[in-house]
Design a protein around this motif. Structure first.
Motif, PDB file in Angstrom:
ATOM      1  N   LEU A 266      64.604   8.052  47.405  1.00 47.09           N
ATOM      2  CA  LEU A 266      64.254   9.451  47.157  1.00 47.09           C
ATOM      3  C   LEU A 266      65.501  10.304  46.985  1.00 47.09           C
ATOM      4  O   LEU A 266      65.608  11.114  46.054  1.00 47.09           O
ATOM      5  CB  LEU A 266      63.412   9.996  48.316  1.00 47.09           C
ATOM      6  N   LEU A 267      66.472  10.120  47.888  1.00 50.34           N
ATOM      7  CA  LEU A 267      67.706  10.898  47.817  1.00 50.34           C
ATOM      8  C   LEU A 267      68.511  10.563  46.563  1.00 50.34           C
ATOM      9  O   LEU A 267      69.254  11.397  46.048  1.00 50.34           O
ATOM     10  CB  LEU A 267      68.559  10.661  49.063  1.00 50.34           C
ATOM     11  N   LEU A 268      68.359   9.344  46.063  1.00 49.96           N
ATOM     12  CA  LEU A 268      69.060   8.934  44.848  1.00 49.96           C
ATOM     13  C   LEU A 268      68.328   9.367  43.581  1.00 49.96           C
ATOM     14  O   LEU A 268      68.829   9.172  42.472  1.00 49.96           O
ATOM     15  CB  LEU A 268      69.223   7.405  44.830  1.00 49.96           C
ATOM     16  N   GLY A 269      67.153   9.961  43.732  1.00 48.15           N
ATOM     17  CA  GLY A 269      66.399  10.406  42.565  1.00 48.15           C
ATOM     18  C   GLY A 269      65.841   9.270  41.740  1.00 48.15           C
ATOM     19  O   GLY A 269      65.606   9.435  40.537  1.00 48.15           O
ATOM     20  N   ALA A 270      65.588   8.122  42.375  1.00 51.25           N
ATOM     21  CA  ALA A 270      65.181   6.928  41.632  1.00 51.25           C
ATOM     22  C   ALA A 270      63.673   6.735  41.571  1.00 51.25           C
ATOM     23  O   ALA A 270      63.215   5.758  40.972  1.00 51.25           O
ATOM     24  CB  ALA A 270      65.821   5.691  42.264  1.00 51.25           C
TER      25      ALA A 270
ATOM     26  N   ARG B 283      73.158  -3.106  52.355  1.00 50.95           N
ATOM     27  CA  ARG B 283      72.207  -2.095  51.916  1.00 50.95           C
ATOM     28  C   ARG B 283      72.593  -1.458  50.591  1.00 50.95           C
ATOM     29  O   ARG B 283      71.730  -1.209  49.735  1.00 50.95           O
ATOM     30  CB  ARG B 283      72.018  -1.036  53.003  1.00 50.95           C
ATOM     31  N   VAL B 284      73.876  -1.164  50.397  1.00 44.58           N
ATOM     32  CA  VAL B 284      74.281  -0.553  49.133  1.00 44.58           C
ATOM     33  C   VAL B 284      74.025  -1.513  47.976  1.00 44.58           C
ATOM     34  O   VAL B 284      73.532  -1.127  46.912  1.00 44.58           O
ATOM     35  CB  VAL B 284      75.751  -0.106  49.178  1.00 44.58           C
ATOM     36  N   ASP B 285      74.345  -2.785  48.184  1.00 44.56           N
ATOM     37  CA  ASP B 285      74.081  -3.794  47.160  1.00 44.56           C
ATOM     38  C   ASP B 285      72.590  -3.862  46.845  1.00 44.56           C
ATOM     39  O   ASP B 285      72.186  -3.922  45.677  1.00 44.56           O
ATOM     40  CB  ASP B 285      74.604  -5.153  47.650  1.00 44.56           C
ATOM     41  N   LEU B 286      71.745  -3.832  47.875  1.00 44.83           N
ATOM     42  CA  LEU B 286      70.300  -3.860  47.664  1.00 44.83           C
ATOM     43  C   LEU B 286      69.839  -2.624  46.902  1.00 44.83           C
ATOM     44  O   LEU B 286      69.024  -2.712  45.969  1.00 44.83           O
ATOM     45  CB  LEU B 286      69.582  -3.956  49.008  1.00 44.83           C
ATOM     46  N   LEU B 287      70.351  -1.452  47.264  1.00 48.01           N
ATOM     47  CA  LEU B 287      69.964  -0.220  46.578  1.00 48.01           C
ATOM     48  C   LEU B 287      70.366  -0.255  45.108  1.00 48.01           C
ATOM     49  O   LEU B 287      69.622   0.197  44.230  1.00 48.01           O
ATOM     50  CB  LEU B 287      70.589   0.994  47.267  1.00 48.01           C
TER      51      LEU B 287
ATOM     52  N   VAL C 225      55.471   4.406  40.923  1.00 48.42           N
ATOM     53  CA  VAL C 225      54.522   4.155  42.000  1.00 48.42           C
ATOM     54  C   VAL C 225      55.326   3.830  43.249  1.00 48.42           C
ATOM     55  O   VAL C 225      56.227   2.986  43.227  1.00 48.42           O
ATOM     56  CB  VAL C 225      53.590   2.979  41.649  1.00 48.42           C
ATOM     57  N   VAL C 226      55.019   4.497  44.355  1.00 42.02           N
ATOM     58  CA  VAL C 226      55.727   4.277  45.616  1.00 42.02           C
ATOM     59  C   VAL C 226      54.736   3.751  46.642  1.00 42.02           C
ATOM     60  O   VAL C 226      53.735   4.398  46.959  1.00 42.02           O
ATOM     61  CB  VAL C 226      56.384   5.574  46.129  1.00 42.02           C
ATOM     62  N   MET C 227      55.033   2.559  47.168  1.00 36.08           N
ATOM     63  CA  MET C 227      54.161   1.903  48.136  1.00 36.08           C
ATOM     64  C   MET C 227      54.896   1.762  49.460  1.00 36.08           C
ATOM     65  O   MET C 227      55.990   1.196  49.509  1.00 36.08           O
ATOM     66  CB  MET C 227      53.740   0.520  47.623  1.00 36.08           C
ATOM     67  N   GLY C 228      54.308   2.284  50.520  1.00 37.64           N
ATOM     68  CA  GLY C 228      54.907   2.182  51.844  1.00 37.64           C
ATOM     69  C   GLY C 228      54.466   0.920  52.551  1.00 37.64           C
ATOM     70  O   GLY C 228      53.277   0.576  52.548  1.00 37.64           O
ATOM     71  N   SER C 229      55.410   0.221  53.178  1.00 38.39           N
ATOM     72  CA  SER C 229      55.101  -0.999  53.924  1.00 38.39           C
ATOM     73  C   SER C 229      54.708  -0.630  55.346  1.00 38.39           C
ATOM     74  O   SER C 229      55.445   0.042  56.056  1.00 38.39           O
ATOM     75  CB  SER C 229      56.319  -1.920  53.931  1.00 38.39           C
TER      76      SER C 229
ATOM     77  N   THR D 280      60.079  -0.154  52.991  1.00 42.56           N
ATOM     78  CA  THR D 280      59.927   0.572  54.251  1.00 42.56           C
ATOM     79  C   THR D 280      60.589   1.943  54.138  1.00 42.56           C
ATOM     80  O   THR D 280      61.269   2.251  53.154  1.00 42.56           O
ATOM     81  CB  THR D 280      60.540  -0.240  55.398  1.00 42.56           C
ATOM     82  N   ALA D 281      60.409   2.757  55.169  1.00 42.32           N
ATOM     83  CA  ALA D 281      60.838   4.155  55.110  1.00 42.32           C
ATOM     84  C   ALA D 281      62.327   4.309  54.849  1.00 42.32           C
ATOM     85  O   ALA D 281      62.741   5.173  54.063  1.00 42.32           O
ATOM     86  CB  ALA D 281      60.461   4.864  56.414  1.00 42.32           C
ATOM     87  N   ASP D 282      63.166   3.486  55.494  1.00 40.71           N
ATOM     88  CA  ASP D 282      64.606   3.664  55.336  1.00 40.71           C
ATOM     89  C   ASP D 282      65.036   3.473  53.892  1.00 40.71           C
ATOM     90  O   ASP D 282      65.859   4.242  53.366  1.00 40.71           O
ATOM     91  CB  ASP D 282      65.372   2.711  56.265  1.00 40.71           C
ATOM     92  N   ILE D 283      64.474   2.471  53.217  1.00 40.95           N
ATOM     93  CA  ILE D 283      64.842   2.212  51.827  1.00 40.95           C
ATOM     94  C   ILE D 283      64.241   3.261  50.899  1.00 40.95           C
ATOM     95  O   ILE D 283      64.915   3.776  50.002  1.00 40.95           O
ATOM     96  CB  ILE D 283      64.403   0.796  51.424  1.00 40.95           C
TER      97      ILE D 283
END
Length: 356
Positions: free
Chosen positions: A155-159, A125-129, A164-168, A147-150
């Motif tokens: 959001l917490l990383l301020g990225a 996950r860290v690598d993906l982020l 544009v934010v699209m929810g799966s 998805t929500a977890d990512i």
């Protein structure tokens, strides 16, 4: 998100927290900044070889993620996610370029973790982020689908400011499962996308003519389209005609011209209004068929990427030609850009942006 805001990462007594992983520089989370940092003079480059990554491959400059700060915030201040969503700077779906370039990362929630011959490439996950933060930092990248977890992590990383934010929305059809074609809505609901101030939703629609359960999938998809239209939120429908291989049982999507044409016709007609419906479509098996196929609907469309292949240049050529069609408005691509064959994320993203 800062160390002094409610819900922000808690700093140590020295005013900063550190976390180090083998082969990576120390990562700092300082007051006044998110849990991503760079060294003075420019971004840090991670040189450690991740499991399954080709030796000598380079992803480009990577903003390291402080996983300790993220976990601490999640454990002690879960309300920080909603606070970060409320603070997020929003933008129109279509920017000044008139085109759309979205990076997709909703695969893990469906258990689809492989990239090419790397079976668990997306499991770190860290690598993906880090790859996502790098991709989102590149000029011309409009946003992310996840998805929500990512999205909560980002959001917490301020990225996500100005993105544009699209929810799966539906991830229930787990990869390789006997119920894979039962694509139930296990992700973002329309009310979640509205509540968090996200900009759009995306859903997967796979129709198997030999599976009576596809009718349930069609109906639930139509109701999701209705719910998004009621909220005036765009919804990107990704349609396929699919079937199971009789020998292996594996679900395969038919990319022939006739199948893609039928899938577009079916998807475009779902719900009580198509005003907010977009299509997310593959390039056909024979790219020369795309012009005829895309005449099936007047709905705006984006091209999807698919898995990593050895012929990356060939993929770029297919996208380039399809992007000239009048209904095609952009790209929504995930693994091909985040995990390219040469592992150079920066070059892959910049090349895709250049196609627009």
């Amino acid at each position: 998100m800062t160390a002094h805001e409610p819900g922000g990462p808690t700093a140590s007594e020295s005013g900063r927290s550190t976390a180090t992983r083998p082969g990576r520089p120390a990562v700092t989370s300082q007051p006044g900044g998110p849990a991503v940092t760079t060294r003075p003079g420019g971004p840090t480059t991670a040189t450690a070889r991740e499991p399954g990554r080709p030796a000598g491959a380079a992803r480009g400059p990577l903003p390291p993620v402080d996983v300790s700060a993220l976990v601490r915030t999640r454990a002690r201040h879960p309300e920080a996610v909603a606070e970060a969503a409320a603070r997020r700077v929003r933008r129109p779906l279509i920017g000044d370029s008139g085109r759309l370039m979205i990076v997709a990362a909703d695969h893990p929630a469906r258990g689809a973790l492989s990239v090419g011959d790397r079976g668990l490439a997306m499991a770190n996950r860290v690598d993906l982020l880090e790859r996502l933060c790098l991709a989102l930092s590149r000029p011309g990248v409009d946003g992310v689908l996840a998805t929500a977890d990512i999205l909560d992590d980002l959001l917490l990383l301020g990225a996500l400011d100005g993105k544009v934010v699209m929810g799966s929305m539906n991830r229930g059809g787990l990869s390789g499962a006997s119920f894979e074609l039962d694509d139930r809505f296990t992700g973002h609901r329309p009310q979640d996308i509205e509540r968090l101030g996200f900009d759009a939703g995306k859903l997967l629609l796979r129709v198997d003519y030999d599976d009576p359960g596809s009718l349930t999938t069609l109906e639930s998809t139509a109701r999701a389209v209705d719910a998004m239209a009621e909220r005036r939120l765009p919804v990107f429908v990704e349609p396929f005609i699919s079937r199971r291989d009789p020998a292996t049982g594996k679900v395969r999507n038919d990319l022939g011209a006739e199948a893609v044409t039928r899938s577009i016709a079916i998807a475009a007609g779902l719900g009580g209004s198509s005003a907010y419906t977009w299509l997310k479509v593959p390039v056909t098996e024979n790219p020369d068929d795309m012009a005829r196929v895309m005449e099936t609907s007047t709905l705006p469309a984006v091209l999807l990427g698919g898995d990593v292949g050895q012929d990356q240049e060939g993929a770029y050529d297919k996208w380039r030609n399809a992007l000239r069609l009048p209904t095609v408005q952009g790209l929504v691509v995930g693994r091909s850009l985040l995990y390219p064959a040469d592992d150079d994320v920066t070059a892959a993203v910049d090349t895709a942006v250049g196609l627009l």
